[in-house]
Design a protein around this motif. Sequence first.
Motif, PDB file in Angstrom:
ATOM      1  N   THR A   1       8.066  17.987  34.811  1.00 35.19           N
ATOM      2  CA  THR A   1       6.620  17.774  34.725  1.00 35.19           C
ATOM      3  C   THR A   1       5.915  18.531  35.839  1.00 35.19           C
ATOM      4  O   THR A   1       4.728  18.825  35.736  1.00 35.19           O
ATOM      5  CB  THR A   1       6.277  16.278  34.855  1.00 35.19           C
ATOM      6  N   GLU A   2       6.622  18.845  36.915  1.00 35.91           N
ATOM      7  CA  GLU A   2       6.027  19.502  38.082  1.00 35.91           C
ATOM      8  C   GLU A   2       5.999  21.018  37.928  1.00 35.91           C
ATOM      9  O   GLU A   2       6.934  21.602  37.364  1.00 35.91           O
ATOM     10  CB  GLU A   2       6.806  19.150  39.355  1.00 35.91           C
ATOM     11  N   GLY A   3       4.949  21.631  38.441  1.00 31.70           N
ATOM     12  CA  GLY A   3       4.874  23.078  38.421  1.00 31.70           C
ATOM     13  C   GLY A   3       3.780  23.573  39.338  1.00 31.70           C
ATOM     14  O   GLY A   3       2.957  22.804  39.844  1.00 31.70           O
TER      15      GLY A   3
ATOM     16  N   HIS B   1       0.767  21.097  40.348  1.00 31.66           N
ATOM     17  CA  HIS B   1       0.276  20.317  39.208  1.00 31.66           C
ATOM     18  C   HIS B   1       1.438  19.525  38.623  1.00 31.66           C
ATOM     19  O   HIS B   1       2.412  20.114  38.144  1.00 31.66           O
ATOM     20  CB  HIS B   1      -0.327  21.242  38.151  1.00 31.66           C
ATOM     21  N   ASN B   2       1.332  18.216  38.705  1.00 28.74           N
ATOM     22  CA  ASN B   2       2.335  17.347  38.087  1.00 28.74           C
ATOM     23  C   ASN B   2       1.761  16.855  36.762  1.00 28.74           C
ATOM     24  O   ASN B   2       0.885  15.985  36.727  1.00 28.74           O
ATOM     25  CB  ASN B   2       2.656  16.166  39.011  1.00 28.74           C
ATOM     26  N   LEU B   3       2.243  17.438  35.676  1.00 26.33           N
ATOM     27  CA  LEU B   3       1.688  17.144  34.358  1.00 26.33           C
ATOM     28  C   LEU B   3       1.878  15.675  33.987  1.00 26.33           C
ATOM     29  O   LEU B   3       2.941  15.099  34.200  1.00 26.33           O
ATOM     30  CB  LEU B   3       2.349  18.028  33.301  1.00 26.33           C
ATOM     31  N   ARG B   4       0.835  15.091  33.419  1.00 24.38           N
ATOM     32  CA  ARG B   4       0.884  13.692  32.985  1.00 24.38           C
ATOM     33  C   ARG B   4       1.298  13.623  31.512  1.00 24.38           C
ATOM     34  O   ARG B   4       1.311  14.620  30.788  1.00 24.38           O
ATOM     35  CB  ARG B   4      -0.492  13.042  33.180  1.00 24.38           C
ATOM     36  N   TYR B   5       1.585  12.403  31.075  1.00 24.49           N
ATOM     37  CA  TYR B   5       2.022  12.203  29.689  1.00 24.49           C
ATOM     38  C   TYR B   5       1.045  12.827  28.689  1.00 24.49           C
ATOM     39  O   TYR B   5       1.457  13.571  27.790  1.00 24.49           O
ATOM     40  CB  TYR B   5       2.176  10.705  29.405  1.00 24.49           C
TER      41      TYR B   5
ATOM     42  N   THR C   1       8.387  23.687  31.787  1.00 20.62           N
ATOM     43  CA  THR C   1       7.305  22.770  31.427  1.00 20.62           C
ATOM     44  C   THR C   1       6.695  23.094  30.071  1.00 20.62           C
ATOM     45  O   THR C   1       6.789  24.213  29.567  1.00 20.62           O
ATOM     46  CB  THR C   1       6.183  22.819  32.485  1.00 20.62           C
ATOM     47  N   SER C   2       6.035  22.103  29.515  1.00 22.36           N
ATOM     48  CA  SER C   2       5.310  22.285  28.250  1.00 22.36           C
ATOM     49  C   SER C   2       4.201  23.316  28.404  1.00 22.36           C
ATOM     50  O   SER C   2       3.914  24.069  27.470  1.00 22.36           O
ATOM     51  CB  SER C   2       4.727  20.948  27.801  1.00 22.36           C
ATOM     52  N   ARG C   3       3.582  23.379  29.565  1.00 18.12           N
ATOM     53  CA  ARG C   3       2.492  24.323  29.796  1.00 18.12           C
ATOM     54  C   ARG C   3       2.994  25.763  29.751  1.00 18.12           C
ATOM     55  O   ARG C   3       2.339  26.649  29.187  1.00 18.12           O
ATOM     56  CB  ARG C   3       1.842  24.009  31.147  1.00 18.12           C
ATOM     57  N   GLN C   4       4.171  26.001  30.337  1.00 17.44           N
ATOM     58  CA  GLN C   4       4.762  27.336  30.260  1.00 17.44           C
ATOM     59  C   GLN C   4       5.017  27.738  28.812  1.00 17.44           C
ATOM     60  O   GLN C   4       4.743  28.877  28.417  1.00 17.44           O
ATOM     61  CB  GLN C   4       6.095  27.379  31.013  1.00 17.44           C
TER      62      GLN C   4
ATOM     63  N   TYR D   1      10.239   9.549  37.258  1.00 12.83           N
ATOM     64  CA  TYR D   1       8.946   9.733  36.591  1.00 12.83           C
ATOM     65  C   TYR D   1       9.015  10.896  35.596  1.00 12.83           C
ATOM     66  O   TYR D   1       8.640  10.764  34.428  1.00 12.83           O
ATOM     67  CB  TYR D   1       7.845  10.001  37.623  1.00 12.83           C
ATOM     68  N   SER D   2       9.504  12.039  36.081  1.00  5.72           N
ATOM     69  CA  SER D   2       9.521  13.239  35.263  1.00  5.72           C
ATOM     70  C   SER D   2      10.320  13.040  33.984  1.00  5.72           C
ATOM     71  O   SER D   2       9.828  13.303  32.876  1.00  5.72           O
ATOM     72  CB  SER D   2      10.113  14.402  36.071  1.00  5.72           C
TER      73      SER D   2
END
Length: 287
Positions: free
Chosen positions: A173-175, A204-208, A98-101, A255-256
Amino acid sequence: MPSDNPDRSQPPKAFWRRAIAERHYSDLEELWGPIPLTRSDRIATAGSCFAQHIGNNLQRRGATFLDLEPAPPVFADEAEARRFGFGVYSCRYGNIYTSRQLLQLFDEAFGHRTPTERVWGRDGRFFDALRPSVDPVGQEDAATVLALRGQHLGRVREMFRHLDLFVFTMGLTEGWEAVADGTMYPAAPGTICGSFDAEKYRFHNLRYGEILQDMQAFWERLKGVNPQARMLLTVSPVPLTTTATGGHVLTATTYSKSVLRAVAGDLAADHAEIGYFVGFEQRLQAD
């Protein structure tokens, strides 16, 4: 009345029948604008498992592929070394889904954040919670895990400072993240190591908007330490193995991948030094 319309001035690649329907997928062309590269450009890779193939192919074609954590001479062969996370990406961080990671790894490497929970246990052994898959057997104590993580982060800093091109494959998107500080893990607690506690961890399913913000923040930070850096984004075509949304895995995958593709496209459109490679689209056409 006008005798023409805008469609008539478009090239063949703009029409589905001529560009796609009447061609074998191996004959598709003009799908993207290649970024200029030289053999001396230092290329680093990270992301989901799809990025592994990019790094391997770059090496075979003679590119200057950065491997900042090469395997020590203790493994029987390359396959065994890869099982321990060596030779897979430019650093031994395992899959960054994910982008957050990605953003949190950068911030940790440069001393801007320290995750509250960095070590998980299993059967009396200890593992790096931020990269649990790179050490199948674990360590004898938590202090060793933290020491090894410190060395790893040093190599990550070096990579970001010296790369010319960063290839990042956007995968999910999921994490699952820690409630205490929002740290996002590559795997849910309890799947590889650790144990799940609903009061400590949340899905947490990250949104756009969140993903775009993460990637823009990462890009700004990367340029801050490495002004000449460029980035090439890809989207993994590999479907979700499972989804925690409560919905069907097919719609969750759609979606992802759709969100990730939209973010990658907008970043490439807005930044001249960010490109997008069409591996996702080619895989879809091949299937």
